[in-house]
Design an enzyme around this catalytic site. Structure first.
Site, mmCIF file in Angstrom:
data_model
loop_
_atom_site.group_PDB
_atom_site.id
_atom_site.type_symbol
_atom_site.label_atom_id
_atom_site.label_comp_id
_atom_site.label_asym_id
_atom_site.label_seq_id
_atom_site.Cartn_x
_atom_site.Cartn_y
_atom_site.Cartn_z
ATOM 1 C CG ASP A 9 -15.012 14.459 -26.089
ATOM 2 O OD1 ASP A 9 -15.764 13.495 -26.380
ATOM 3 O OD2 ASP A 9 -15.053 15.542 -26.683
ATOM 4 C CB VAL A 10 -17.036 9.099 -24.016
ATOM 5 C CG1 VAL A 10 -16.966 9.065 -22.512
ATOM 6 C CG2 VAL A 10 -18.312 9.722 -24.499
ATOM 7 C CE LYS A 59 -37.759 9.697 -19.649
ATOM 8 N NZ LYS A 59 -39.131 10.027 -19.643
ATOM 9 C CG HIS A 76 -38.146 8.562 -12.289
ATOM 10 N ND1 HIS A 76 -38.043 8.935 -13.605
ATOM 11 C CD2 HIS A 76 -39.122 9.316 -11.763
ATOM 12 C CE1 HIS A 76 -38.921 9.864 -13.864
ATOM 13 N NE2 HIS A 76 -39.600 10.122 -12.765
ATOM 14 C CD GLU A 118 -44.335 16.044 -17.680
ATOM 15 O OE1 GLU A 118 -43.220 16.319 -17.250
ATOM 16 O OE2 GLU A 118 -44.559 15.763 -18.867
ATOM 17 C CG HIS A 164 -42.329 7.141 -17.040
ATOM 18 N ND1 HIS A 164 -41.190 6.576 -16.514
ATOM 19 C CD2 HIS A 164 -41.946 8.329 -17.539
ATOM 20 C CE1 HIS A 164 -40.180 7.403 -16.687
ATOM 21 N NE2 HIS A 164 -40.598 8.464 -17.310
ATOM 22 C CE LYS A 219 -43.052 17.610 -21.913
ATOM 23 N NZ LYS A 219 -42.670 17.340 -20.516
HETATM 24 P P1 NAP Z 1 -27.370 17.020 -20.094
HETATM 25 O O1 NAP Z 1 -27.612 18.051 -19.066
HETATM 26 O O2 NAP Z 1 -27.284 17.454 -21.526
HETATM 27 O O3 NAP Z 1 -26.035 16.274 -19.709
HETATM 28 C C1 NAP Z 1 -25.427 15.382 -20.581
HETATM 29 C C2 NAP Z 1 -24.016 15.137 -20.104
HETATM 30 O O4 NAP Z 1 -23.370 14.348 -21.090
HETATM 31 C C3 NAP Z 1 -23.225 16.397 -19.925
HETATM 32 O O5 NAP Z 1 -22.663 16.379 -18.643
HETATM 33 C C4 NAP Z 1 -22.179 16.286 -21.013
HETATM 34 O O6 NAP Z 1 -20.927 16.745 -20.630
HETATM 35 C C5 NAP Z 1 -22.059 14.808 -21.202
HETATM 36 N N1 NAP Z 1 -21.472 14.538 -22.500
HETATM 37 C C6 NAP Z 1 -21.971 14.849 -23.713
HETATM 38 N N2 NAP Z 1 -21.097 14.479 -24.672
HETATM 39 C C7 NAP Z 1 -20.031 13.937 -24.044
HETATM 40 C C8 NAP Z 1 -18.821 13.378 -24.479
HETATM 41 N N3 NAP Z 1 -18.510 13.302 -25.772
HETATM 42 N N4 NAP Z 1 -17.971 12.905 -23.562
HETATM 43 C C9 NAP Z 1 -18.260 12.963 -22.251
HETATM 44 N N5 NAP Z 1 -19.401 13.477 -21.760
HETATM 45 C C10 NAP Z 1 -20.272 13.959 -22.651
HETATM 46 O O7 NAP Z 1 -28.451 15.887 -20.050
HETATM 47 P P2 NAP Z 1 -29.289 15.378 -18.778
HETATM 48 O O8 NAP Z 1 -30.546 16.164 -18.730
HETATM 49 O O9 NAP Z 1 -28.434 15.351 -17.576
HETATM 50 O O10 NAP Z 1 -29.688 13.905 -19.224
HETATM 51 C C11 NAP Z 1 -28.775 12.831 -19.213
HETATM 52 C C12 NAP Z 1 -29.498 11.570 -19.641
HETATM 53 O O11 NAP Z 1 -30.538 11.302 -18.722
HETATM 54 C C13 NAP Z 1 -30.189 11.706 -21.003
HETATM 55 O O12 NAP Z 1 -30.179 10.460 -21.644
HETATM 56 C C14 NAP Z 1 -31.603 12.092 -20.638
HETATM 57 O O13 NAP Z 1 -32.531 11.716 -21.618
HETATM 58 C C15 NAP Z 1 -31.782 11.266 -19.381
HETATM 59 N N6 NAP Z 1 -32.800 11.816 -18.477
HETATM 60 C C16 NAP Z 1 -32.690 13.066 -17.983
HETATM 61 C C17 NAP Z 1 -33.649 13.545 -17.124
HETATM 62 C C18 NAP Z 1 -33.557 14.925 -16.531
HETATM 63 O O14 NAP Z 1 -34.419 15.268 -15.718
HETATM 64 N N7 NAP Z 1 -32.553 15.716 -16.854
HETATM 65 C C19 NAP Z 1 -34.746 12.740 -16.772
HETATM 66 C C20 NAP Z 1 -34.819 11.452 -17.275
HETATM 67 C C21 NAP Z 1 -33.834 10.988 -18.126
HETATM 68 P P3 NAP Z 1 -20.539 18.301 -20.662
HETATM 69 O O15 NAP Z 1 -20.935 18.771 -19.328
HETATM 70 O O16 NAP Z 1 -19.111 18.291 -20.894
HETATM 71 O O17 NAP Z 1 -21.344 18.920 -21.795
#
Ligand code: NAP
Length: 487
Positions: free
Chosen positions: A96-97, A149, A179, A217, A241, A341
């Site tokens: 947990d960071v 992002k 991307h 989208e 983008h 969207k």
């Molecule tokens: P997500 O599903 O909410 O995942 C976030 C991750 O962060 C989870 O694995 C979570 O761990 C971890 N986390 C949160 N607090 C933490 C802590 N205190 N210590 C360690 N790990 C922690 O989000 P996501 O959709 O994957 O997105 C991740 C990033 O990419 C974001 O900045 C988002 O804006 C960006 N992004 C996402 C997408 C997409 O398609 N999903 C597209 C473009 C950009 P736990 O599993 O333990 O909760």
């Protein structure tokens, strides 16, 4: 700050993913790394170390990946033995960071390996993660950090992130990912422009009459309302983008493909974008928000009816705007940007409209735009050039035909997904297709006054029915200049 050094790709690689159980890791990052593994594009001694807060051991994590990530690899690309050998590369470290130091990670990561830290978490954790990586002695001259992002919500917050990360990583170690820059067709646009000589003399005012960039989208906000409602289409799509695509269209030929040569030219475009004052915001921008309508044959709710959206939300799900690149090359050429969207369908494209012939020699055919270069990015990648041809038969009737640069039949090679291509760039230390700090900040410098101006003008989003191309004001924006959106 760590000094920069030329990356040595013969070293073992530790790809360390923060947010290794998150949506992005499951849907995009691990499938992209699997593809890179399948095609031999990862160094032999590569390990992928995922981190997350779950109290998982390695076996539990592998089972999680099986369940949540494997299905994002298409059947045609899935090979049992490659998948098994890919899984052997995976490790999991619970952390947990916000609470823990990174000593557990330091124990697993190999001394002397190239360490790539992929920060796939909320950006609010970036500062803490970078500080703790440094404190754990994990940041050396070979380390690289990849930032997802959104990189800030305005210029001030982007500067904060850049300052915080920059305390621990040199600019040459920072990979800010967009991307869209990993898409084959976007990279191909640079080749089309700068690897040929026929386009360059035409690629300017007054030969080009307008440029349109659309990223539409079909989906609504879905489960992302918690994030999206505080963000909106301008910050989520236009600032990054769409501006990056605009840069590739508008940039001057770089002196080389060296990262800074390309990024210098993109920066010049961003700094040449005309600034919006309140009058220009009222005249040249359209904000929209979808109301209930139909997507395909399905009735779908409006934005305000979506889960976790406040009932009085004024967040825009659509933006259209007209802007100008104030340089000799682009003088008076309007650039129309549009994103939304719940549009009629998923469609991303760049359309370059060329000026019509100065004299109508074939009056039997009504006018219209004679020549367009259409660069389609989604759902399929394609490049088409529209030209006029004579209809067979008597008379001189013209008809528009497409010279289709069908890259799928021209090339038999596999086309990698954007994330795979960009991850390979990170592994090989190639920065060209990533944003530099000053680019990011210049983009916010342009976007901030628009967002603030909407607030000052109390500009409410215009309604548009889900499943359409947006509010009528978006069509009027082009119509008054004699143009129309090319669908
Ligand atoms: P997500 O599903 O909410 O995942 C976030 C991750 O962060 C989870 O694995 C979570 O761990 C971890 N986390 C949160 N607090 C933490 C802590 N205190 N210590 C360690 N790990 C922690 O989000 P996501 O959709 O994957 O997105 C991740 C990033 O990419 C974001 O900045 C988002 O804006 C960006 N992004 C996402 C997408 C997409 O398609 N999903 C597209 C473009 C950009 P736990 O599993 O333990 O909760």
């Amino acid at each position: 700050m760590t000094s920069s050094a030329q990356p040595d790709n013969s070293l073992p690689l530790d790809m360390i993913i923060f947010g290794g159980m998150g949506d992005l890791a499951m849907r995009k990052l691990l499938p992209a790394l699997y593809m890179a593994h399948l095609h031999g594009n990862l160094p032999a001694a590569t390990r992928i170390i995922s981190t997350g807060r779950q109290d998982f051991n390695r076996e539990a994590y592998l089972a999680f990946v099986e369940e949540h990530s494997r299905s994002f690899i298409s059947d045609g690309n899935f090979a049992d033995d490659a998948w098994r050998s890919f899984l052997q590369r995976l490790e999991f470290v619970r952390v947990d960071v916000q609470q823990d130091d990174l000593s557990a990670l330091a124990k697993v990561s190999r001394e002397g390996a190239i360490r790539v830290f992929y920060l796939s978490t909320a950006p609010s954790l970036f500062t803490t993660i970078c500080e703790k990586l440094s404190a754990a002695g994990l940041v050396d001259a070979n380390a690289r950090v990849v930032l997802e992002k959104p990189l800030g919500s305005d210029l001030a917050s982007a500067v904060d992130i850049n300052e915080a990360v920059g305390k621990h990583f040199a600019e040459s170690q920072i990979y800010r990912i967009d991307h869209y820059l990993g898409k084959e067709t976007v990279q191909n646009l640079m080749v089309l422009r700068f690897g040929n000589s026929i386009l360059e003399p035409l690629w300017r005012a007054p030969n080009i009459s307008s440029v349109q960039i659309t990223v539409a989208e079909e989906v609504g906000v879905g489960s992302r309302a918690g994030f999206y409602d505080g963000t909106g289409a301008m910050r989520d799509m236009v600032q990054n983008h769409l501006l990056q695509l605009l840069c590739i269209v508008a940039m001057e030929p770089p002196a080389s493909l060296a990262p800074d040569a390309v990024r210098d030219e993109k920066l010049k475009v961003l700094r040449s974008l005309r600034r919006f004052n309140l009058a220009a915001i009222a005249r040249d921008t359209v904000r929209g928000q979808y109301i209930r309508g139909a997507s395909g044959n399905q009735a779908v709710p409006g934005y305000l009816e979506e889960k976790n959206v406040p009932p009085d939300s004024g967040t825009e799900t659509f933006v259209a705007l007209r802007t100008y690149v104030d340089t000799w090359r682009w003088s008076k050429v309007p650039f129309y940007l549009r994103t939304g969207k719940r549009m009629e369908r998923r469609s991303s494209k760049i359309v370059v409209e060329f000026a019509n012939p100065p004299f109508p020699l074939f009056p039997e055919t009504p006018g219209g735009v004679a020549n367009r270069l259409v660069i389609e990015l989604q759902p399929e990648e394609a490049i088409k050039l529209q030209v006029m041809a004579k209809q067979p038969g008597s008379g001189m009737h013209m008809q528009q035909v497409e010279l289709n640069l069908d890259l799928h039949s021209a090339f038999t090679q596999r086309r990698a997904e954007a994330y795979e291509r960009l991850l390979i760039d990170v592994v090989r230390g190639r920065l060209t297709h990533f944003m530099r700090r000053d680019e990011l900040e210049a983009a916010w410098e342009w976007a901030d006054p628009i967002i603030n101006g909407w607030g000052a003008l109390n500009e409410k989003p215009r309604s548009y029915a889900a499943g359409t191309w947006g509010p009528s004001e978006s069509f009027a924006l082009l119509a008054r200049d004699g143009f129309s959106w090319f669908e």
